[in-house]
Enzyme design. Sequence first.
Site, PDB file in Angstrom:
ATOM      1  N   GLU A   1     101.339 -55.639 -52.132  1.00 60.62           N
ATOM      2  CA  GLU A   1     100.181 -54.871 -52.577  1.00 60.62           C
ATOM      3  C   GLU A   1     100.620 -53.449 -52.909  1.00 60.62           C
ATOM      4  OE1 GLU A   1      97.230 -55.892 -49.218  1.00 60.62           O
ATOM      5  OE2 GLU A   1      99.113 -56.912 -48.910  1.00 60.62           O
TER       6      GLU A   1
ATOM      7  N   HIS B   1      95.927 -58.832 -54.503  1.00 59.69           N
ATOM      8  CA  HIS B   1      96.312 -59.492 -53.261  1.00 59.69           C
ATOM      9  C   HIS B   1      96.807 -60.921 -53.497  1.00 59.69           C
ATOM     10  CE1 HIS B   1      96.228 -60.440 -48.980  1.00 59.69           C
ATOM     11  NE2 HIS B   1      95.922 -59.178 -48.721  1.00 59.69           N
TER      12      HIS B   1
ATOM     13  N   HIS C   1      90.212 -54.223 -46.305  1.00 60.64           N
ATOM     14  CA  HIS C   1      90.047 -54.670 -47.693  1.00 60.64           C
ATOM     15  C   HIS C   1      88.624 -54.522 -48.249  1.00 60.64           C
ATOM     16  CE1 HIS C   1      94.128 -55.838 -47.665  1.00 60.64           C
ATOM     17  NE2 HIS C   1      94.023 -57.053 -47.185  1.00 60.64           N
TER      18      HIS C   1
HETATM   19  C1  BGC Z   1      97.210 -57.254 -44.520  1.00 64.76           C
HETATM   20  C2  BGC Z   1      97.331 -58.327 -43.461  1.00 64.76           C
HETATM   21  C3  BGC Z   1      96.115 -59.207 -43.580  1.00 64.76           C
HETATM   22  C4  BGC Z   1      96.066 -59.784 -44.953  1.00 64.76           C
HETATM   23  C5  BGC Z   1      94.816 -60.594 -45.161  1.00 64.76           C
HETATM   24  C6  BGC Z   1      97.173 -57.911 -45.844  1.00 64.76           C
HETATM   25  O1  BGC Z   1      97.014 -56.951 -46.823  1.00 64.76           O
HETATM   26  O2  BGC Z   1      98.274 -56.341 -44.459  1.00 64.76           O
HETATM   27  O3  BGC Z   1      97.407 -57.754 -42.181  1.00 64.76           O
HETATM   28  O4  BGC Z   1      96.092 -60.206 -42.629  1.00 64.76           O
HETATM   29  O5  BGC Z   1      96.059 -58.778 -45.915  1.00 64.76           O
HETATM   30  O6  BGC Z   1      95.060 -61.856 -45.478  1.00 64.76           O
END
Ligand code: BGC
Length: 387
Positions: free
Chosen positions: A348, A211, A137
């Site tokens: 997402e 998210h 991310h």
């Molecule tokens: C991911 C998860 C991750 C989460 C973070 C998601 O986009 O796929 O693996 O733990 O984001 O909170």
Amino acid sequence: MTRKPNPAPATRLAILAIAAAFALPSSAAAPKGEPFGTADGKTVEIFTLTNRKGMKLRAMTYGAIVQSLETPDRDGKTADVVLGYKTLEEYIKDTPYFGAVVGRVGNRIANGKFTLDGKTYTLALNNDPGGIKCSLHGGLKGFDKVVWQGEGIEKDGVQGVKFHYVSKDGEEGYPGTLDLTVTYWLTDDNEWKIDYSATTDKATPVNVTQHSYFNLKGEGNGDILDHELTFKAAKFTPVDAGLIPTGKLQDVKGTPLDFTTPHKVGERVNADNEQLKFGGGYDHNWVLDNQGGKLALAATIHEPTTGRTMEILTTEPGLQFYCGNFLDGKLTGKSGKPYNYRNALVFETQHYPDSPNQPSFPSIILKPGKTMKSTTVYRFSLKGGKP
Ligand code: BGC
């Protein structure tokens, strides 16, 4: 009992006009930012968007985070359907990306490395599913942890907020100055619409996404195992133990990842399946049937007890669906309730994870002179009678 005399007709009309003005929340004006605390020495502002159907969305300049999203159920009872905190301090302290825009590259990049135009770039390793390190991310201080510029806007009576952020060349290890705008709208068709737009001065990977953690029963109201999902996706990208795609596309048919017809999350989430074991549940990217880049339906989410239904439309080719497998009750939400295991769903809309290292996946490289454009809509409605 004493009765007041009836007002004169002109007065009556004036009263009716005033009452009507209050009954219909006016969405005509651009929302104004209100102070919501300080981050990095800058004032963070929060904007409240309303529509004429009783929906309300609050979003702040820190991380372009959607702090709340209120929408009625089939009895007209409103609930906040996204997880989040009451104060900015809590967001700064510890959040698994509640409500934020993540990037420059959302999801994982294997070993935090990629090569572009012959040069290798190294990113911070901030995640390690299965004990295998990767960049997740956008890095240590991704777009979810910076202060954006915010501006309330209005078009044809629809309220919006435009967030703007300029990410420096080299920020979090990524090449090129990225000029990014993310606009949220709250339409009278009960749509939370998101428009992304970005330009760069050097070739760079870009894969930004929203998210938000949804619970259509209302945040803090238990698990999401009864939510029914339908995905317009016949394939997914299988992952290894570090949740990095193998590069193959696999048919969902015959697997617990088949949501081409409606299935409850809880029905197969604990099935004996290697992919689900790697993810600790659902934490995968679905390859959407719509690969044309035009806005199309990607998923429908239905919560039977409240009737709340959310359709997801996107121009993106992928949908990462994560069912809150890492929530463990340690974080307490805005209404004072703990967020427990599988208490929320994240959808997402994006390009596929680890795209910079996967030549067969659709490219996320943005070049100077080009504009990245992307749109996603979360559309709310009510379906079905009481179960
Ligand atoms: C991911 C998860 C991750 C989460 C973070 C998601 O986009 O796929 O693996 O733990 O984001 O909170």
